[in-house]
Design a protein around this motif. Structure first.
Motif, short mmCIF file in Angstrom:
data_model
loop_
_atom_site.label_atom_id
_atom_site.label_comp_id
_atom_site.label_asym_id
_atom_site.label_seq_id
_atom_site.Cartn_x
_atom_site.Cartn_y
_atom_site.Cartn_z
N ASP A 173 0.84 -1.20 0.00
CA ASP A 173 0.00 0.00 0.00
C ASP A 173 0.87 1.25 0.00
OD1 ASP A 173 -2.29 1.63 0.15
OD2 ASP A 173 -2.17 1.67 2.34
N GLY A 174 1.50 1.52 -1.15
CA GLY A 174 2.37 2.69 -1.22
C GLY A 174 2.11 3.58 -2.42
N LEU A 175 1.25 3.12 -3.35
CA LEU A 175 0.90 3.92 -4.53
C LEU A 175 -0.63 3.95 -4.64
CD1 LEU A 175 3.40 2.55 -7.23
CD2 LEU A 175 3.69 4.52 -5.70
N ASP A 176 -1.14 4.97 -5.28
CA ASP A 176 -2.60 5.13 -5.40
C ASP A 176 -3.21 3.93 -6.12
OD1 ASP A 176 -2.06 7.56 -4.31
OD2 ASP A 176 -2.59 8.76 -6.06
N GLY A 177 -4.07 3.20 -5.42
CA GLY A 177 -4.80 2.10 -6.01
C GLY A 177 -4.05 0.78 -6.09
N ASN A 191 -9.69 5.79 -4.46
CA ASN A 191 -8.28 5.58 -4.19
C ASN A 191 -7.42 5.58 -5.45
OD1 ASN A 191 -6.12 2.97 -3.16
ND2 ASN A 191 -6.14 4.98 -2.21
N TYR A 192 -8.06 5.51 -6.64
CA TYR A 192 -7.27 5.51 -7.88
C TYR A 192 -6.63 6.88 -8.07
CZ TYR A 192 -5.84 4.68 -12.68
OH TYR A 192 -5.10 4.54 -13.83
N HIS A 193 -5.50 6.92 -8.74
CA HIS A 193 -4.71 8.14 -8.93
C HIS A 193 -5.49 9.25 -9.65
CE1 HIS A 193 -0.95 10.39 -9.24
NE2 HIS A 193 -1.29 10.68 -10.47
N PRO A 194 -5.46 10.48 -9.14
CA PRO A 194 -4.91 10.89 -7.86
C PRO A 194 -5.87 10.56 -6.71
CG PRO A 194 -5.80 12.79 -8.99
CD PRO A 194 -5.99 11.62 -9.92
N VAL A 210 1.50 0.98 -11.22
CA VAL A 210 0.29 0.35 -10.69
C VAL A 210 -0.32 -0.61 -11.70
CG1 VAL A 210 -2.10 0.78 -9.96
CG2 VAL A 210 -0.23 2.19 -9.05
N TRP A 211 -0.46 -0.16 -12.93
CA TRP A 211 -1.05 -1.01 -13.96
C TRP A 211 -0.20 -2.24 -14.24
CZ3 TRP A 211 -5.71 -1.37 -16.20
CH2 TRP A 211 -6.59 -0.30 -16.02
N ALA A 212 1.13 -2.07 -14.25
CA ALA A 212 2.03 -3.21 -14.48
C ALA A 212 1.91 -4.22 -13.34
CB ALA A 212 3.47 -2.72 -14.61
N PHE A 213 1.86 -3.74 -12.11
CA PHE A 213 1.75 -4.63 -10.96
C PHE A 213 0.38 -5.32 -10.95
CE2 PHE A 213 5.18 -3.65 -7.66
CZ PHE A 213 6.11 -3.32 -8.64
N TRP A 214 -0.67 -4.60 -11.31
CA TRP A 214 -1.99 -5.23 -11.42
C TRP A 214 -1.97 -6.35 -12.45
CZ3 TRP A 214 -5.91 -0.54 -11.89
CH2 TRP A 214 -6.07 0.04 -10.62
N PHE A 215 -1.33 -6.08 -13.59
CA PHE A 215 -1.27 -7.07 -14.66
C PHE A 215 -0.58 -8.35 -14.19
CE2 PHE A 215 1.19 -9.06 -18.08
CZ PHE A 215 0.16 -9.42 -18.95
N PHE A 216 0.57 -8.20 -13.55
CA PHE A 216 1.32 -9.39 -13.12
C PHE A 216 0.62 -10.10 -11.96
CE2 PHE A 216 4.83 -7.35 -15.46
CZ PHE A 216 5.23 -8.44 -16.22
#
Length: 321
Positions: free
Chosen positions: A170-174, A217-220, A299-305
């Motif tokens: 929990d360190g980046l938005d979303g 919670n999504y950016h921003p 965030v999107w890359a981490f969600w994908f993986f």
């Protein structure tokens, strides 16, 4: 999947959004604001002052939907105990941070003691109530390894490790809320496929609460979940893994959480042993930020993986049931 899963998902998401609309202004009024650590990425300093403790919305929404639908299954009640217990522990941490206007709340020792007590009580409860065997299921096989009384420290390690891993994510938005949606959804499908629907309903409620929270919670981000949310969600994921006897499968199904925690362990060990850092900054998401990736791209890359890991793990696990 049967319609109840979609209904509970929608109910939890809607209740969380409604609570957020009313709750965010209240958090601002109460000055429950985030303090950004000085050593963090400079781009995060604009987030200082953003309301925190948003995990309250998710927990409250989950409770409302669970009790409105009269879910009294023992497994669900024990998961509620573990989830809400970690939420209260996280709330105390967030409250101290907000009150003292600093990025340090409970001491590491106080937080660890709370996690150990909650994990110990949960382990005793599910073994006594649900009759879980003192064994570990090996992922993607039909093999079990009996570990006797070592089962208790093993479960405690899983719960403490997972709750802290989600907290670190929990360190980046979303980022954490999105990864938790994926993990909970995968476990809901697993429960549906194995016929454990009462537990699956509770899990999909948690997924819906995270989805509703992601709206803010999504950016921003308009609000952060704080330790109130991240510790609670981590505790819930760990508790689900214990009850479904998929503790080792969680390593693959929750891959991003594992990598985030490992990056911190590796960074600390490397610096203490050699004086050198492996990553530009830990947890892992900060390394990519400082490598030039935008927050949204990370965030999107981490969600994908996380999605890919969860899907592959789920497919392999179901094939070997």
């Amino acid at each position: 999947m049967e319609s109840n899963y979609l209904i509970y998902l929608a109910e939890a998401a809607i209740v969380t959004v409604v609570l957020g609309f009313f709750g965010i202004p209240l958090l601002k009024k109460l000055k429950a604001r985030q303090s950004v650590r000085e050593e963090g990425p400079k781009s995060h300093r604009v987030k200082s002052g953003t309301p925190t403790m948003g995990g309250i919305f998710m927990l409250a929404a989950s409770l409302v939907v669970v009790f409105f639908n009269k879910m009294i299954d023992p497994a669900v009640l024990w998961l509620l105990f573990l989830t809400i217990g970690h939420g209260i522990l996280g709330f105390l941490d967030d409250f101290i941070k907000a009150e003292k206007k600093r990025n340090l709340g409970l001491t590491a020792r106080q937080k660890m003691l709370g996690q150990l007590i909650l994990a110990g009580l949960f382990c005793w409860g599910v073994v006594d109530t649900l009759g879980l065997p003192f064994s570990i299921a090996i992922p993607f096989t039909q093999c079990d390894i009996s570990i006797g009384w070592f089962y208790y420290p093993f479960v405690i390690l899983v719960i403490v490790g997972t709750s802290n891993a989600v907290n670190l994510t929990d360190g980046l938005d979303g980022l954490a809320s999105g990864c938790c949606i994926i993990a909970f959804s995968a476990y809901a499908v697993y429960c549906y496929m194995t016929g454990v629907n009462d537990l699956g309903y509770f899990i999909i409620i948690l997924a819906g609460s995270c989805a509703g929270f992601l709206f803010f919670n999504y950016h921003p981000a308009k609000v952060f979940m704080g330790d109130t949310g991240s510790l609670a969600l981590g505790g819930a994921i760990a508790g689900i893994a214990v009850i479904t006897r998929t503790e080792l499968l969680l390593i693959f199904l929750g891959l991003i959480f594992v990598l985030e925690a490992l990056s911190v362990i590796i960074q600390v060990a490397s610096f203490q042993l050699t004086g050198k850092r492996v990553f530009k900054m830990s947890p892992l998401h900060h390394h990519f930020e400082l490598s030039g990736w935008s927050e949204v791209h990370v965030v999107w890359a981490f969600w994908f993986f996380e999605g890919l890991a969860a899907c592959l793990s789920l497919i392999l696990a179901i094939r070997n049931l």
